[in-house]
Design an enzyme around this catalytic site. Structure first.
Site, PDB file in Angstrom:
ATOM      1  N   LYS A   1      32.490  58.170  -5.718  1.00  0.00           N
ATOM      2  CA  LYS A   1      31.717  56.890  -5.682  1.00  0.00           C
ATOM      3  C   LYS A   1      32.516  55.767  -5.069  1.00  0.00           C
ATOM      4  O   LYS A   1      33.523  55.579  -5.378  1.00  0.00           O
ATOM      5  CB  LYS A   1      31.595  56.678  -7.324  1.00  0.00           C
ATOM      6  CG  LYS A   1      30.360  57.606  -7.729  1.00  0.00           C
ATOM      7  CD  LYS A   1      29.984  57.181  -9.281  1.00  0.00           C
ATOM      8  CE  LYS A   1      28.936  58.003  -9.701  1.00  0.00           C
ATOM      9  NZ  LYS A   1      28.568  57.939 -11.351  1.00  0.00           N
TER      10      LYS A   1
ATOM     11  N   ALA B   1      29.044  49.930   1.012  1.00  0.00           N
ATOM     12  CA  ALA B   1      29.530  51.088   1.951  1.00  0.00           C
ATOM     13  C   ALA B   1      28.884  51.733   2.668  1.00  0.00           C
ATOM     14  O   ALA B   1      29.339  52.627   3.690  1.00  0.00           O
ATOM     15  CB  ALA B   1      30.724  51.977   1.175  1.00  0.00           C
TER      16      ALA B   1
END
Ligand code: BG6
Ligand code: MG
Length: 216
Positions: free
Chosen positions: A45, A115
């Site tokens: 994550k 990201a």
């Protein structure tokens, strides 16, 4: 200090894409002959695609040259895209739209700080693009969270100082990035895992901007 902007992580905050990342990575692990559990997936994550692959290969005690790893990452992404291209706005997490609209009504600037290199695809699929004045994603940064680069770029483009901004994050690496950049930060998930955040909520259901401000 007055809050002028909010920066949202995408995966795990706006939409639960972790399950699709998991299915795509699990398929690769199985092809390579090892099992990859949901618990193992927790470690991915907030982590970039290539770093996720390294963690996955470490779990299966495998190692490959760079060219092979790039091919694996490309194939995983193809699989992931098959899932996300089928997503619909119903998959936006509970309360998110109301919260974004509350911010708009209060003239709080909104940015995305993710990201993921697939962020624009996901925002378009979910019909969310118009809520975000600025989008900083995996195609625009060179340093991964916990480096604060993604959030600092977003704040700079929003023209607000980090201390005037709240970052919303579900991953530990993301909370650390917010702290490293001197942002206020709100964790989405469990207070146990996200104990470094200034405040933690389980989701945006029935949450207003004023509720958050009171806790910071
Ligand atoms: C993050 C996810 O938001 O994006 C990670 O939490 C993922 O699990 C990373 O690896 C990169 O995503 P993508 O879409 O560029 O492979
Ligand atoms: Mg996330």
């Amino acid at each position: 200090m007055k809050i002028k902007g909010c920066i949202f992580d995408l995966d795990g905050v706006i939409v639960d894409t972790a399950k699709y990342h998991y299915l795509a990575w699990k398929e690769l692990a199985e092809k390579l002959g090892f099992n990859f559990s949901e618990k193992d997936n927790e470690k991915l994550k907030g982590v970039s695609r290539m770093h996720s692959l390294d963690i996955l290969l470490e779990t299966g005690k495998k190692d490959f040259d760079k060219k092979t790893k790039l091919k694996f990452a490309e194939n995983k992404n193809k699989k992931y895209l098959e899932y996300i291209l089928k997503m619909t706005p119903e998959e936006i997490l509970p309360g998110v739209i109301d919260f974004l609209e509350d911010l708009q009504n209060k003239n709080i600037k909104i940015a995305l700080g993710s990201a993921s290199k697939n962020a624009m695809t996901i925002l378009n699929r979910l019909k969310l693009k118009n809520y975000f004045e600025i989008v900083i994603d995996g195609t625009k940064v060179s340093k991964a969270k916990p480096d604060p680069e993604v959030f600092l770029k977003a704040a700079e483009e929003l023209k607000v100082k980090p201390g005037e901004c709240i970052v919303f994050e579900d991953a530990e690496a993301g909370i650390e990035a917010a702290i490293n950049g001197k942002f206020k930060c709100v964790g989405i998930g469990s207070p146990k895992t996200l104990s470094k955040a200034d405040y933690v909520i389980s989701n945006f259901k029935n949450i207003t901007f004023d509720d958050i401000i009171k806790q910071l």
